[in-house]
Design a protein around this motif. Structure first.
Motif, PDB file in Angstrom:
ATOM      1  N   PHE A 524       1.529  61.731  39.830  1.00 45.41           N
ATOM      2  CA  PHE A 524       1.062  62.736  40.787  1.00 45.41           C
ATOM      3  C   PHE A 524       0.120  62.078  41.795  1.00 45.41           C
ATOM      4  N   ASN A 525       0.387  62.304  43.069  1.00 52.26           N
ATOM      5  CA  ASN A 525      -0.468  61.769  44.120  1.00 52.26           C
ATOM      6  C   ASN A 525      -1.651  62.701  44.378  1.00 52.26           C
ATOM      7  N   HIS A 526      -2.605  62.185  45.150  1.00 50.55           N
ATOM      8  CA  HIS A 526      -3.845  62.918  45.425  1.00 50.55           C
ATOM      9  C   HIS A 526      -3.750  63.737  46.702  1.00 50.55           C
ATOM     10  N   SER A 527      -4.429  64.872  46.685  1.00 49.01           N
ATOM     11  CA  SER A 527      -4.675  65.646  47.898  1.00 49.01           C
ATOM     12  C   SER A 527      -6.019  66.338  47.742  1.00 49.01           C
ATOM     13  N   CYS A 528      -6.778  66.412  48.839  1.00 47.58           N
ATOM     14  CA  CYS A 528      -8.066  67.106  48.795  1.00 47.58           C
ATOM     15  C   CYS A 528      -7.888  68.621  48.809  1.00 47.58           C
ATOM     16  N   THR A 529      -6.664  69.084  49.117  1.00 45.27           N
ATOM     17  CA  THR A 529      -6.320  70.508  48.989  1.00 45.27           C
ATOM     18  C   THR A 529      -5.083  70.592  48.098  1.00 45.27           C
ATOM     19  N   PRO A 530      -5.254  70.346  46.809  1.00 45.82           N
ATOM     20  CA  PRO A 530      -4.104  70.210  45.903  1.00 45.82           C
ATOM     21  C   PRO A 530      -3.436  71.546  45.620  1.00 45.82           C
ATOM     22  N   ASN A 531      -2.176  71.467  45.177  1.00 44.17           N
ATOM     23  CA  ASN A 531      -1.475  72.674  44.713  1.00 44.17           C
ATOM     24  C   ASN A 531      -1.341  72.686  43.194  1.00 44.17           C
ATOM     25  N   CYS A 532      -1.896  71.651  42.538  1.00 42.08           N
ATOM     26  CA  CYS A 532      -1.893  71.573  41.079  1.00 42.08           C
ATOM     27  C   CYS A 532      -3.275  71.179  40.591  1.00 42.08           C
ATOM     28  N   THR A 533      -3.557  71.514  39.361  1.00 43.55           N
ATOM     29  CA  THR A 533      -4.837  71.152  38.755  1.00 43.55           C
ATOM     30  C   THR A 533      -4.590  70.601  37.359  1.00 43.55           C
ATOM     31  N   TRP A 534      -5.489  69.749  36.908  1.00 39.05           N
ATOM     32  CA  TRP A 534      -5.317  69.150  35.580  1.00 39.05           C
ATOM     33  C   TRP A 534      -6.533  69.402  34.705  1.00 39.05           C
ATOM     34  N   THR A 535      -6.259  69.589  33.425  1.00 42.19           N
ATOM     35  CA  THR A 535      -7.306  69.776  32.424  1.00 42.19           C
ATOM     36  C   THR A 535      -6.944  68.969  31.189  1.00 42.19           C
ATOM     37  N   GLN A 536      -7.914  68.796  30.321  1.00 45.00           N
ATOM     38  CA  GLN A 536      -7.709  68.051  29.080  1.00 45.00           C
ATOM     39  C   GLN A 536      -8.174  68.865  27.889  1.00 45.00           C
ATOM     40  N   VAL A 537      -7.473  68.692  26.783  1.00 42.29           N
ATOM     41  CA  VAL A 537      -7.972  69.085  25.471  1.00 42.29           C
ATOM     42  C   VAL A 537      -7.831  67.835  24.615  1.00 42.29           C
ATOM     43  N   GLY A 538      -8.932  67.123  24.445  1.00 40.83           N
ATOM     44  CA  GLY A 538      -8.858  65.835  23.757  1.00 40.83           C
ATOM     45  C   GLY A 538      -8.066  64.850  24.574  1.00 40.83           C
ATOM     46  N   ASP A 539      -7.048  64.245  23.951  1.00 42.05           N
ATOM     47  CA  ASP A 539      -6.231  63.255  24.664  1.00 42.05           C
ATOM     48  C   ASP A 539      -4.936  63.866  25.187  1.00 42.05           C
ATOM     49  N   GLN A 540      -4.848  65.191  25.203  1.00 40.33           N
ATOM     50  CA  GLN A 540      -3.675  65.879  25.747  1.00 40.33           C
ATOM     51  C   GLN A 540      -4.022  66.414  27.130  1.00 40.33           C
ATOM     52  N   MET A 541      -3.220  66.051  28.124  1.00 39.66           N
ATOM     53  CA  MET A 541      -3.467  66.499  29.486  1.00 39.66           C
ATOM     54  C   MET A 541      -2.458  67.579  29.869  1.00 39.66           C
ATOM     55  N   PHE A 542      -2.943  68.569  30.631  1.00 44.15           N
ATOM     56  CA  PHE A 542      -2.097  69.660  31.125  1.00 44.15           C
ATOM     57  C   PHE A 542      -2.227  69.733  32.646  1.00 44.15           C
TER      58      PHE A 542
END
Length: 793
Positions: A524-542
C-alpha cells in the motif's frame, strides 16, 4: 609460542567487558573460571591509523567448497583490521561454556593455533534464546569472511571478531563434511580431538534419548542436533516426528512439514506425525488439508481434547480467512502474551479481499512513470475489511524508556531497540526459511531494484527494505479503549489529564511498542488524504476502507499519524533514509502545500492557535470559547476561513479546527443553531480529509450530539449517536463492555457541547438517549421519541 605485541595472557579485560554490559552474575562466574583459561592468549589491543564505523557483511561466499577458500588465523586477520576478508575462512573452537547475550551474542573462541578472542555474533541468536544452548563449550565453528575490529569502534579498546550475517557462521560435527574435516585436521589435533567412528544402529536410541532430554530442558538447538545426527544413519520415525515438533516451536514451518511427511512415509498411521503435519499446514495456509487430517484424527479418538481443540482452531481460522475475526479474543491473547518468547497463544489466519489487486501496476493519469500499488477491481464500501495479515517479522522489547533506543553503527543513527531487533528477526527468518526470500526481496528498497540471489542474505539490502516498508506501532491503537482509559485516569487524578500526563504515559508505552514488517500491507502506498486506515492487534494488522472506494481507484494509507501538520509530516518523511535520501510525498495535498507558502503559513498558524487553546482548557480550566478568543479572535478566524474557501475539503483539515473554535464561541453567546452549523461543517471537512475512522471522527459526532440536544433536535442527536455506536470501535467489543464505554465516552464528549455547567436533568436526558440507541442497536428507523432528523450531507 612467541606472543606478538597485540596479544596478552590477561583475562581480566573479558570480565570488565562483561561488567560494562551489566552482567553482574556473569562476572562472578567469569572470575571463577578465570583460573581455567588464564593461560590463553587473547587479542587485546591493536593500533592503526584510522577508525571506521562497523562494516556490514554483504552476500558472503559459499561454503560448498571449503578448499577454494583461503584458510586464515586470528593472527593473520589481526594484521588487517576493519576489513572483511572475503574469500577466507577461519576454524574456531568455543572454549567457554558461559556465553553472554547483549545486543550481540558474545562467545570466547580459539583458532587452531591456540590464539583466543571474543567473537560477537549479530542477528544469529534472538533475545529470547539461550546462547549457551546454541554454542556450548567445544562447539566447532567455520567462520566465513572473518572481520576484526576494535570494540565500540575505539582503537584504545580490545580487538574482537564481529559477524552480522548468520550465513557466515557454520556449526559442524566431526562427521558433517569430509572436506571440512580434511581442511581442519590441524584444529582437531591441536585440541586433542579425534574423528569419531561411524555410528551403528545400536546407538540410535541413545542419540534419540539425548535429543528428548535436551527438548525437555528447553534446548531446541541441542535436541535438533541429536535428532539430525541420528537420522544420518537411519530413517527413524520417532526422530523425524520429534524433529518436526522442534521445527514447529522454532517456527520453521517448511521443515516441520517435510519431517512430518517423511515420518508418515515410513509409518502412515503415526498419530503424532499426522498431528504435527496438520499444525505445519495451518501455518503454511493449507487449511483444507489440515482440516481433513484433524477430522481423521478426531474420528480415531473422539475423546481426545487435543484433537478437539485442533478441529475448533481450524474452524476459527477458516472464518478468519473469510474476514470474520473475534477481536475480543485477539485482545485477550495479546494481554496474555508470553513475554519470554513474545508469542501469543493462538495463531490467526490472513485475509485478502477479492475486490483488490495487490501489487498491481498503476499508471499515472498524467502519463508519468508507472508504479506498483493496490487497486480496487470493484466498488468497496466504507469500513470494509481489505486485508489482514500476521507480521512477517515483529519485535517488541519491554524495556525502560531510557534503554529503548540504540545506536545504529551502519547508518550513524539512533533507532528504537525494537527496530534493531527487527533487522535481526528478518535476517534469521531469511536464514532459517530461505523460501520466503523471493517475496521479501521483491519489496521496494527505496532505490533501483537489484536482483539478489535466492538463498543468500544481502544485509545492506535487508536494511533498506525494512527502512522503506516497516511499520512502527503507533499511539493510536484501539482508539475507543484508549480514550476510555484516559477518562478513567482523569477520574483517578481528580483533574483533567494534561499534556505532561500524556507525554509521561506515551514514553512508557513507546518503550513497550514494537516494530513489524507485513509483506502484503507493504504494497500500500502513502497518501496524506488516505482512503484506507490500518490498525494492529498484536502482530496482526488490519487495513480497512475509511471512505467509499470506486472501482479503479488506488488504495492508500497514511504512513504518519493523520493529525500531523504538513511541516511535521515533512520532517518525518526526511527522517526516513535510504542511501541518505528522504521520502518525498507527491499526493495532491503535499503538492498544494509545497507550492503555496501562504497556505502553509496559515495552516501552521491555525495549528499553533488550536494547540494553545487546548492547553488553556486543560491546564488553566478556561472555557473553550474564551481560550479560542485569546489565541485567535473571531475576525482572524473568518479571514483564514475565507482564504481557504476555494481549497477542496480534503486539503484543508486546519479549517475543521477553526470551525470547532468558531462553534464554541457562537455557542457561548447563545446561538446554538449557528454553533451546530459550524460543528457540522467541521465534521464534513474532517471526514473529507481523514475518512470516517478514528477517534477524531467520533468526537466530531459527539460534538453534534451535544449541540443537537441544545437545539432541541433529538432526532439529529439520535442519528449522530447511532453512527457512533455502529462504528467498529464499539462493535468489536463485547456488548456489555461496549455499552459501558459508550455511555462514559458519550457523557464525557457530548455533554460539554450542550451545557457549560453540570446539570443532572440534562445528563439524565443524554443517558435516556444512550439507552434508546443501545436498545435499538443503532437502528435509525426505530426512534423511541418523535424528533425530526436533519439530513447530513
Amino acid at each position: 609460542k612467541k606472543v606478538p605485541p597485540c596479544y596478552c595472557a590477561d583475562y581480566s579485560w573479558y570480565v570488565s567487558a562483561i561488567a560494562k554490559q551489566g552482567f553482574t552474575n556473569a562476572c562472578i562466574e567469569a572470575e571463577k573460571d578465570k583460573a581455567k583459561i588464564n593461560d590463553k592468549k587473547f587479542v587485546t589491543f591493536q593500533t592503526f591509523q584510522t577508525t571506521r564505523p562497523a562494516i556490514e557483511h554483504s552476500i558472503v561466499p559459499s561454503a560448498s567448497d571449503v578448499k577454494k577458500l583461503k584458510h586464515t588465523t586470528i593472527q593473520e586477520v589481526a594484521k588487517k583490521v576493519n576489513f572483511i576478508h572475503y574469500g577466507s575462512c577461519m576454524f574456531l573452537n568455543v572454549i567457554h561454556d558461559k556465553n553472554y547475550q547483549g545486543v550481540a551474542t558474545n562467545i570466547l573462541v580459539e583458532d587452531e593455533q591456540g590464539d583466543c578472542i571474543m567473537l560477537s555474533l549479530y542477528n544469529y541468536v534472538s533475545a529470547h534464546e539461550n546462547p549457551s544452548h546454541i554454542f556450548p563449550k567445544g562447539t566447532r565453528l567455520l567462520l566465513l569472511a572473518p572481520y576484526m575490529k576494535n570494540s565500540q569502534d575505539d582503537r584504545s579498546k580490545n580487538l574482537m571478531l564481529r559477524c552480522d550475517n548468520p550465513q557466515c557462521v557454520l556449526i559442524y560435527d566431526d562427521d558433517d563434511n569430509e572436506e571440512i574435516w580434511s581442511v581442519t585436521h590441524r584444529l582437531h589435533s591441536m585440541s586433542g580431538l579425534t574423528k569419531e567412528r561411524p555410528l551403528d544402529e545400536t546407538e540410535l536410541p541413545i542419540l534419540r534419548e539425548k535429543g528428548n532430554n535436551e527438548f525437555k530442558l528447553g534446548n531446541l538447538t541441542g535436541a535438533r542436533r541429536y535428532y539430525t545426527k541420528a537420522l544420518k544413519y537411519s530413517s527413524d520415525v520417532a526422530c523425524l516426528s520429534n524433529r518436526a515438533e522442534v521445527a514447529l516451536r522454532e517456527e520453521r514451518w517448511e521443515d516441520a512439514f517435510s519431517d512430518a511427511k517423511s515420518a508418515l512415509m515410513i509409518e502412515k498411521d503415526h498419530v503424532k506425525a499426522k498431528y504435527r503435519l496438520a499444525k505445519s499446514m495451518i501455518h503454511l495456509g493449507m487449511l483444507s488439508e489440515a482440516s481433513e487430517l484433524a477430522n481423521e484424527l478426531l474420528r480415531r479418538d473422539n475423546t481426545s481434547a487435543v484433537m478437539k481443540r485442533l478441529v475448533e482452531e481450524i474452524k476459527r481460522l477458516d472464518l478468519e480467512r473469510g474476514g470474520t475475526y473475534d477481536f475480543d479474543l485477539m485482545r485477550k491473547d495479546e494481554a496474555a502474551i508470553d513475554r519470554s518468547t513474545q508469542k501469543t497463544r493462538r495463531f490467526h489466519a490472513n485475509f485478502a479481499s477479492s475486490s483488490v489487486d495487490f501489487g498491481a501496476i498503476i499508471n499515472q493519469p498524467s502519463g508519468g512513470t508507472s508504479y506498483r500499488g493496490c487497486q480496487a477491481n470493484a466498488d468497496i464500501a466504507e469500513d470494509e475489511l481489505i486485508s489482514s495479515s500476521k507480521a512477517f517479522a515483529y519485535t517488541r522489547i519491554d524495556v525502560s524508556p531510557h534503554t529503548s533506543v540504540e545506536y545504529d553503527v551502519y547508518n550513524s543513527m539512533i533507532h528504537k531497540r525494537s527496530d534493531i531487533e527487527l533487522v535481526g528477526h528478518v535476517v534469521r527468518l531469511l536464514w532459517k526459511r530461505p523460501m520466503v526470500a523471493k517475496f521479501f526481496y521483491s519489496l521496494s528498497a527505496g532505490d533501483v531494484e537489484i536482483d539478489t540471489e535466492l538463498g543468500r542474505i544481502d544485509l545492506p539490502r535487508v536494511r533498506r527494505i525494512i527502512n522503506s516498508n516497516s511499520f512502527a506501532e503507533t499511539n493510536e491503537g484501539e482508539s475507543v479503549i484508549d480514550k476510555w482509559k484516559q477518562i478513567q485516569q482523569a477520574k483517578e487524578l481528580g483533574r483533567q489529564v494534561t499534556k505532561a500526563d500524556f507525554e509521561e504515559q506515551n514514553a512508557l508505552n513507546d518503550a513497550k511498542r514494537g516494530s513489524g514488517l507485513w509483506l502484503r500491507e507493504s504494497l500500500f502506498n502513502h497518501s496524506c488524504t488516505p482512503n484506507c486506515t490500518w490498525t494492529q492487534v498484536g502482530d496482526q494488522m488490519f487495513i480497512r476502507a475509511c471512505r467509499p472506494i470506486k472501482k479503479g481507484e488506488e488504495l492508500c494509507i497514511s504512513y504518519t499519524p493523520r493529525d500531523k501538520t504538513f511541516e511535521e509530516r515533512e520532517k518525518i518523511f526526511q527522517s526516513w533514509t535510504s542511501h541518505n535520501k528522504g521520502f518525498s510525498c507527491v499526493c495532491d495535498f503535499c503538492k498544494l502545500y509545497r507550492s503555496d507558502s501562504v497556505i502553509r503559513r496559515l495552516s501552521a498558524e491555525v495549528h499553533k492557535a488550536y494547540m494553545q487553546a487546548a492547553e488553556y482548557v486543560s491546564l488553566q480550566g478556561f472555557p473553550m470559547a474564551k481560550a479560542s478568543e485569546l489565541v485567535m479572535p473571531q475576525r482572524r478566524r473568518k479571514e483564514i476561513i475565507e482564504h481557504f474557501r476555494d481549497v477542496p475539503d480534503p486539503h484543508k483539515p486546519c479549517i475543521a479546527r477553526l470551525y470547532v473554535m468558531e462553534g464554541t464561541y457562537i455557542k457561548s453567546i447563545g446561538n446554538h443553531a449557528g454553533a451546530l452549523e459550524a460543528f457540522e461543517r467541521a465534521l464534513e471537512i474532517g471526514y473529507a480529509s481523514r475518512g470516517g475512522d478514528g477517534v477524531e471522527y467520533l468526537i466530531d459526532l459527539w460534538r453534534i450530539v451535544g449541540a443537537s440536544m441544545a437545539c432541541k433536535n433529538r432526532g439529529q442527536a439520535y442519528d449522530s449517536l447511532s453512527k457512533v455506536w455502529n462504528t467498529r470501535g464499539f462493535k468489536s467489543l463485547p456488548p456489555s463492555e461496549a455499552k459501558i464505554k459508550f455511555r462514559d465516552l458519550t457523557l464525557h464528549y457530548a455533554m460539554p457541547w450542550w451545557q457549560d455547567e453540570l446539570d443532572y436533568g440534562r445528563q439524565a436526558r443524554i443517558c435516556e438517549l444512550i439507552k434508546d440507541v443501545c436498545s435499538n442497536n443503532g437502528n435509525t428507523k426505530k426512534k423511541s421519541k418523535k424528533g425530526k432528523a436533519k439530513k447530513h450531507k
